[in-house]
Design a protein around this motif. Structure first.
Motif, mmCIF file in Angstrom:
data_model
loop_
_atom_site.group_PDB
_atom_site.id
_atom_site.type_symbol
_atom_site.label_atom_id
_atom_site.label_comp_id
_atom_site.label_asym_id
_atom_site.label_seq_id
_atom_site.Cartn_x
_atom_site.Cartn_y
_atom_site.Cartn_z
ATOM 1 N N LEU A 100 0.186 4.088 0.620
ATOM 2 C CA LEU A 100 -0.110 4.981 1.747
ATOM 3 C C LEU A 100 1.060 5.025 2.732
ATOM 4 O O LEU A 100 1.282 6.043 3.396
ATOM 5 N N GLY A 123 0.924 -2.111 4.234
ATOM 6 C CA GLY A 123 1.607 -0.824 4.140
ATOM 7 C C GLY A 123 2.809 -0.781 5.055
ATOM 8 O O GLY A 123 3.934 -1.086 4.652
ATOM 9 N N SER A 124 2.552 -0.440 6.312
ATOM 10 C CA SER A 124 3.665 -0.216 7.232
ATOM 11 C C SER A 124 4.545 -1.455 7.429
ATOM 12 O O SER A 124 5.753 -1.319 7.623
ATOM 13 N N HIS A 155 -1.373 -1.132 -4.128
ATOM 14 C CA HIS A 155 -2.680 -0.767 -3.581
ATOM 15 C C HIS A 155 -2.719 0.749 -3.390
ATOM 16 O O HIS A 155 -1.857 1.334 -2.735
ATOM 17 N N GLY A 158 -3.339 -3.715 9.031
ATOM 18 C CA GLY A 158 -2.609 -4.440 10.072
ATOM 19 C C GLY A 158 -2.049 -5.768 9.589
ATOM 20 O O GLY A 158 -1.787 -6.663 10.389
ATOM 21 N N ASP A 206 -6.898 -6.192 4.194
ATOM 22 C CA ASP A 206 -6.277 -4.861 4.220
ATOM 23 C C ASP A 206 -6.376 -4.271 5.625
ATOM 24 O O ASP A 206 -7.480 -4.078 6.136
ATOM 25 N N SER A 227 0.838 -1.193 0.000
ATOM 26 C CA SER A 227 0.000 0.000 0.000
ATOM 27 C C SER A 227 0.874 1.245 0.000
ATOM 28 O O SER A 227 1.648 1.479 0.932
ATOM 29 N N ASP A 283 -4.829 3.847 -1.955
ATOM 30 C CA ASP A 283 -5.889 4.196 -1.011
ATOM 31 C C ASP A 283 -6.392 5.608 -1.272
ATOM 32 O O ASP A 283 -5.661 6.575 -1.048
ATOM 33 N N HIS A 286 -8.563 1.509 -4.077
ATOM 34 C CA HIS A 286 -9.521 1.318 -2.980
ATOM 35 C C HIS A 286 -10.162 2.666 -2.658
ATOM 36 O O HIS A 286 -9.526 3.536 -2.060
ATOM 37 N N PRO A 339 -11.053 1.661 8.286
ATOM 38 C CA PRO A 339 -10.240 2.379 7.305
ATOM 39 C C PRO A 339 -10.006 3.848 7.675
ATOM 40 O O PRO A 339 -10.772 4.442 8.423
ATOM 41 N N GLY A 340 -8.944 4.392 7.131
ATOM 42 C CA GLY A 340 -8.633 5.802 7.354
ATOM 43 C C GLY A 340 -7.156 6.069 7.571
ATOM 44 O O GLY A 340 -6.646 7.099 7.154
ATOM 45 N N GLY A 361 -3.026 4.193 8.029
ATOM 46 C CA GLY A 361 -2.117 3.055 8.044
ATOM 47 C C GLY A 361 -1.608 2.847 9.467
ATOM 48 O O GLY A 361 -1.850 3.674 10.360
ATOM 49 N N GLY A 362 -0.940 1.741 9.667
ATOM 50 C CA GLY A 362 -0.245 1.505 10.929
ATOM 51 C C GLY A 362 -1.124 1.093 12.099
ATOM 52 O O GLY A 362 -0.670 1.125 13.244
HETATM 53 C C1 DX5 Z 1 -6.429 1.707 5.664
HETATM 54 C C2 DX5 Z 1 -6.050 1.456 4.224
HETATM 55 C C3 DX5 Z 1 -4.969 0.484 4.099
HETATM 56 C C4 DX5 Z 1 -3.649 0.919 4.704
HETATM 57 C C5 DX5 Z 1 -3.079 -0.278 5.395
HETATM 58 O O1 DX5 Z 1 -7.466 2.601 5.700
HETATM 59 O O2 DX5 Z 1 -7.163 0.974 3.483
HETATM 60 O O3 DX5 Z 1 -4.761 0.085 2.751
HETATM 61 O O4 DX5 Z 1 -2.718 1.390 3.789
HETATM 62 O O5 DX5 Z 1 -1.977 0.103 6.123
HETATM 63 P P1 DX5 Z 1 -1.247 -0.873 7.142
HETATM 64 O O6 DX5 Z 1 -0.797 -2.061 6.365
HETATM 65 O O7 DX5 Z 1 -0.141 -0.035 7.665
HETATM 66 O O8 DX5 Z 1 -2.270 -1.246 8.181
#
Ligand code: DX5
Ligand code: ZN
Length: 224
Positions: A8, A195-196, A31, A175, A173, A6, A33, A64, A139-140, A142-143
């Motif tokens: 993001l 992502g992270s 991905h 964590g 998607d 991701s 976001d 997404h 959602p909203g 990362g991390g």
């Molecule tokens: C969250 C996003 C995810 C995000 C995941 O709202 O939809 O795609 O990038 O980030 P991690 O992998 O850090 O949880």
């Protein structure tokens, strides 16, 4: 098994360079976001950024949309070069027409479900989609930490897919790290957004390859 890093978690000031990094890591997907500051309490980017990025990358753009009014964005993202567009089942009575519109734009069709939403809500649409995205965080941002309670949803969707003889992808998607990816693979996921957990590593390539290997091994054991 597909790993979709991701963006993001990347550096937005170096968008094209981050895409190259993802491409070099050996995966085919990225991905993207898209947040509108309304459906979720955060903002990211719009179709112009995707259009500018498109010539720099051959990656599959897994887009997404965390947006309250995706209907105004479908055509712009399709034209910008998204390959798959995912909308949320929480949009209730708009969902059927949104899925139809994505299909009519000749893009792959995705449907996402948030952690508090019952998985039964996606059932009427399973025959119309290429990908079902089970959100494993709200959602909203990362991390965040993976919400374990979402795992049975993956199992349920996997079971429905078997029963109905369908072939949509099951994506997770939020964590997703090496451990939770394995857990999701065991439950039936085949597409992993992270992502992270990936960008946070010194070598993105090594992290992607490791996650791919882990989930492949799990799924080979699973399917015998
Ligand atoms: C969250 C996003 C995810 C995000 C995941 O709202 O939809 O795609 O990038 O980030 P991690 O992998 O850090 O949880
Ligand atoms: Zn996402």
């Amino acid at each position: 098994m597909v790993i979709a890093p991701s963006i993001l978690a990347g550096d937005f000031s170096k968008f094209a360079r981050e895409l190259k990094r993802v491409e070099k890591s050996g995966t085919d997907w990225v991905h993207l976001d898209v947040m509108d500051g309304h459906f979720v309490p955060n903002l990211t980017f719009g179709p112009q950024v995707v259009a500018n990025a498109r010539p720099h990358s051959d990656l599959f753009f897994d887009t997404h949309l965390m947006c309250s009014k995706p209907e105004i964005l479908l055509e712009p993202f399709a034209k910008a070069g998204s390959d798959l567009i995912t909308v949320h089942v929480e949009l209730e009575d708009q969902v059927a027409s949104l899925l139809w519109k994505i299909r009519s734009l000749e893009k792959q069709v995705g449907l996402a479900v948030n952690p508090p939403t019952a998985i039964e809500k996606v059932k009427p649409y399973l025959e119309k989609i290429d990908l079902l995205l089970v959100m494993t965080v709200n959602p909203g941002f990362g991390g965040q930490s993976f919400i374990e309670e979402c795992v049975p949803k993956i199992q349920q969707v996997y079971q429905w897919r078997e029963e109905l003889g369908l072939d949509f992808r099951i994506e997770v998607d939020g964590g997703v790290n090496q451990q939770t990816a394995a857990e999701c693979a065991r439950a039936g996921a085949d597409t992993f957004v992270a992502g992270s957990a990936l960008f946070g590593q010194r070598s993105l390539t090594r992290a992607v390859k490791k996650m791919h290997k882990t989930v492949t091994q799990v799924s080979e054991g699973y399917q015998k």
